[in-house]
Design a protein around this motif. Sequence first.
Motif, PDB file in Angstrom:
ATOM      1  N   ILE A  21       0.840  -1.195   0.000  1.00  0.00           N
ATOM      2  CA  ILE A  21       0.000   0.000   0.000  1.00  0.00           C
ATOM      3  C   ILE A  21       0.877   1.247   0.000  1.00  0.00           C
ATOM      4  N   THR A  22       0.285   2.362  -0.333  1.00  0.00           N
ATOM      5  CA  THR A  22       1.006   3.624  -0.359  1.00  0.00           C
ATOM      6  C   THR A  22       1.132   4.190   1.054  1.00  0.00           C
ATOM      7  N   GLN A  23       2.001   5.174   1.195  1.00  0.00           N
ATOM      8  CA  GLN A  23       2.127   5.832   2.489  1.00  0.00           C
ATOM      9  C   GLN A  23       0.827   6.533   2.859  1.00  0.00           C
ATOM     10  N   ARG A  24       0.131   7.054   1.878  1.00  0.00           N
ATOM     11  CA  ARG A  24      -1.161   7.704   2.147  1.00  0.00           C
ATOM     12  C   ARG A  24      -2.155   6.688   2.711  1.00  0.00           C
ATOM     13  N   ASP A  25      -2.211   5.493   2.112  1.00  0.00           N
ATOM     14  CA  ASP A  25      -3.117   4.456   2.614  1.00  0.00           C
ATOM     15  C   ASP A  25      -2.690   3.964   3.997  1.00  0.00           C
ATOM     16  N   ALA A  26      -1.378   3.860   4.216  1.00  0.00           N
ATOM     17  CA  ALA A  26      -0.879   3.456   5.538  1.00  0.00           C
ATOM     18  C   ALA A  26      -1.286   4.489   6.576  1.00  0.00           C
ATOM     19  N   ALA A  27      -1.216   5.768   6.207  1.00  0.00           N
ATOM     20  CA  ALA A  27      -1.628   6.836   7.126  1.00  0.00           C
ATOM     21  C   ALA A  27      -3.090   6.682   7.509  1.00  0.00           C
ATOM     22  N   ARG A  28      -3.930   6.436   6.520  1.00  0.00           N
ATOM     23  CA  ARG A  28      -5.368   6.249   6.801  1.00  0.00           C
ATOM     24  C   ARG A  28      -5.587   5.042   7.712  1.00  0.00           C
ATOM     25  N   THR A  29      -4.919   3.955   7.403  1.00  0.00           N
ATOM     26  CA  THR A  29      -5.068   2.721   8.175  1.00  0.00           C
ATOM     27  C   THR A  29      -4.650   2.916   9.629  1.00  0.00           C
ATOM     28  N   LEU A  30      -3.592   3.696   9.830  1.00  0.00           N
ATOM     29  CA  LEU A  30      -3.030   3.870  11.163  1.00  0.00           C
ATOM     30  C   LEU A  30      -3.539   5.120  11.887  1.00  0.00           C
TER      31      LEU A  30
END
Length: 77
Positions: A21-30
């Motif tokens: 996943i992208t860093q943007r998606d990781a940010a949303r997830t976390l």
Amino acid sequence: MGARCRDVSAAAMMLCKYGGITQRDAARTLGVQCGSAISVQVRKLKEKAAGDSEMSAAIARLDRNLAANNVNAYGKV
């Protein structure tokens, strides 16, 4: 770097590497505000780990365990 920040940074790094996943998606997830914050946190984690053998070993162990279990974006292979 506090414990929560360190944990989120390590989780983000592994999500991007093994989760595909992208860093943007990781940010949303976390629950982090933006992808660029993840980038900064991961960079700081790597810098801190370079001078902290215990932290470096923990990150390496996590990385090895994920790699050994063939974890990727689709789960175990």
